[in-house]
Motif scaffolding. Sequence first.
Motif, PDB file in Angstrom:
ATOM      1  N   GLN A 144      29.330  39.225  34.754  1.00  0.00           N
ATOM      2  CA  GLN A 144      30.581  38.972  35.449  1.00  0.00           C
ATOM      3  C   GLN A 144      30.684  37.509  35.855  1.00  0.00           C
ATOM      4  N   LEU A 145      29.524  36.970  36.325  1.00  0.00           N
ATOM      5  CA  LEU A 145      29.524  35.562  36.701  1.00  0.00           C
ATOM      6  C   LEU A 145      29.754  34.667  35.481  1.00  0.00           C
ATOM      7  N   MET A 146      29.144  35.023  34.347  1.00  0.00           N
ATOM      8  CA  MET A 146      29.329  34.226  33.133  1.00  0.00           C
ATOM      9  C   MET A 146      30.773  34.289  32.663  1.00  0.00           C
ATOM     10  N   THR A 147      31.368  35.457  32.785  1.00  0.00           N
ATOM     11  CA  THR A 147      32.778  35.606  32.376  1.00  0.00           C
ATOM     12  C   THR A 147      33.673  34.744  33.244  1.00  0.00           C
ATOM     13  N   LYS A 187      22.269  44.111  38.248  1.00  0.00           N
ATOM     14  CA  LYS A 187      22.133  42.645  38.246  1.00  0.00           C
ATOM     15  C   LYS A 187      22.652  42.054  36.953  1.00  0.00           C
ATOM     16  N   SER A 188      22.371  42.731  35.824  1.00  0.00           N
ATOM     17  CA  SER A 188      22.856  42.236  34.534  1.00  0.00           C
ATOM     18  C   SER A 188      24.375  42.224  34.487  1.00  0.00           C
ATOM     19  N   LYS A 189      24.942  43.287  35.034  1.00  0.00           N
ATOM     20  CA  LYS A 189      26.394  43.362  35.081  1.00  0.00           C
ATOM     21  C   LYS A 189      26.955  42.238  35.939  1.00  0.00           C
ATOM     22  N   HIS A 190      26.265  41.979  37.042  1.00  0.00           N
ATOM     23  CA  HIS A 190      26.724  40.911  37.934  1.00  0.00           C
ATOM     24  C   HIS A 190      26.622  39.550  37.245  1.00  0.00           C
ATOM     25  N   VAL A 191      25.524  39.343  36.479  1.00  0.00           N
ATOM     26  CA  VAL A 191      25.356  38.083  35.743  1.00  0.00           C
ATOM     27  C   VAL A 191      26.448  37.924  34.694  1.00  0.00           C
ATOM     28  N   SER A 207      32.706  32.152  34.833  1.00  0.00           N
ATOM     29  CA  SER A 207      32.414  30.745  34.541  1.00  0.00           C
ATOM     30  C   SER A 207      33.182  30.274  33.307  1.00  0.00           C
ATOM     31  N   GLN A 208      33.196  31.095  32.286  1.00  0.00           N
ATOM     32  CA  GLN A 208      33.927  30.735  31.067  1.00  0.00           C
ATOM     33  C   GLN A 208      35.420  30.617  31.351  1.00  0.00           C
ATOM     34  N   LYS A 209      35.872  31.531  32.204  1.00  0.00           N
ATOM     35  CA  LYS A 209      37.291  31.499  32.555  1.00  0.00           C
ATOM     36  C   LYS A 209      37.624  30.205  33.284  1.00  0.00           C
ATOM     37  N   LEU A 210      36.712  29.833  34.184  1.00  0.00           N
ATOM     38  CA  LEU A 210      36.922  28.596  34.926  1.00  0.00           C
ATOM     39  C   LEU A 210      36.879  27.387  33.985  1.00  0.00           C
TER      40      LEU A 210
END
Length: 344
Positions: free
Chosen positions: A298-301, A292-296, A303-306
């Motif tokens: 990944q989502l944050m990365t 789950k931490s890895k998934h979070v 998001s930053q990319k977006l």
Amino acid sequence: MNKLSIGPQLRTTSVLVVHLLVMHCSRGQSKLIGSSQPIVATVGDDIILPCHLEPAVDVAAMTLEWSTSELDLRFVFVWRAGQELVKTKHPSYKGRTSLFTDELKQGNISLKLCKVKPADEGTYLCFIANLNKASLVELVVGAAASPVISLKEIEVIKGGVVLQCESKGWYPEPELLWLDTEGKILSAGPTETVRGPDDLYTVSSRVTVEKRHSNNITCRVKQSNINQIRETQIHVPDGLFDVLFSSLIVILSLGVGLAVSFMLIVFIVLWRIIKSKRRQREENYKMEVEKKSKHVNQLMTESQKLKKERQKSEDQIQQLENRIQELEKQLQAKNEKWFPWFRS
């Protein structure tokens, strides 16, 4: 043993008729005398069935007959004209019956029966045809053998020993008893009886001897009809029961020890299983958290990319707007230069 085919009542009637004939024919000077008591023989023995004239009369030239009711009054020996008629003899008596030919002149017509068999038992008729005289002789056949005692089992839990008594070669069927030192009958298992092809019986029985019983145990086999008793005694030492008691203590101790060890092993195994399952659950939880931490992350990365792409897009839009404004200013300047009357 095969008995005669006629029924017991008919056999009894036949014997009574023969008795009447004997009484009727005994009115002359000589009497044909057999035996007032049954002749008891042991299987395998050679015996004599007595029969003689009293006073003596020479019967060497007469017709002499021996028959048995067990064979429907068929012949076991016939003497005629100074010789034996072998063809008239029943096959089961072949080579086993004979007369004392040198004593026929003295009126002795006793029958010698060799190698007695259980099937030979029964009533025999001695008959002198020329004198019309007859006599009956009863033959009782028996066989006895000493019993053998052996140790079959040791019942440590009950603190006793199992003895077996076996006796082979009896006739008629005997009775088996177990006795203590005082001659009291012991409670034993059922007697097993087997009748062999030779018509002889084998009997066996087992008894459990405990310390409360006396040390001397007797196996007795008896047959009342032939007045035969055979017995064997065995001594069971006290030390054997002490050994059994010690063995019982050892077995119980071992049993308790094994039970405790088994319970301890079961506890250790269960504890290890529980510990292993707990460790597995912790590892699974840790893996799930990491996943789950890895998934979070990944989502944050993403998001930053977006956000960066959005910022870039906004910057491009701003540049386009600035360019448009600049072009609009240039266009207005040209319009004022070329078309002075034109005012926006």
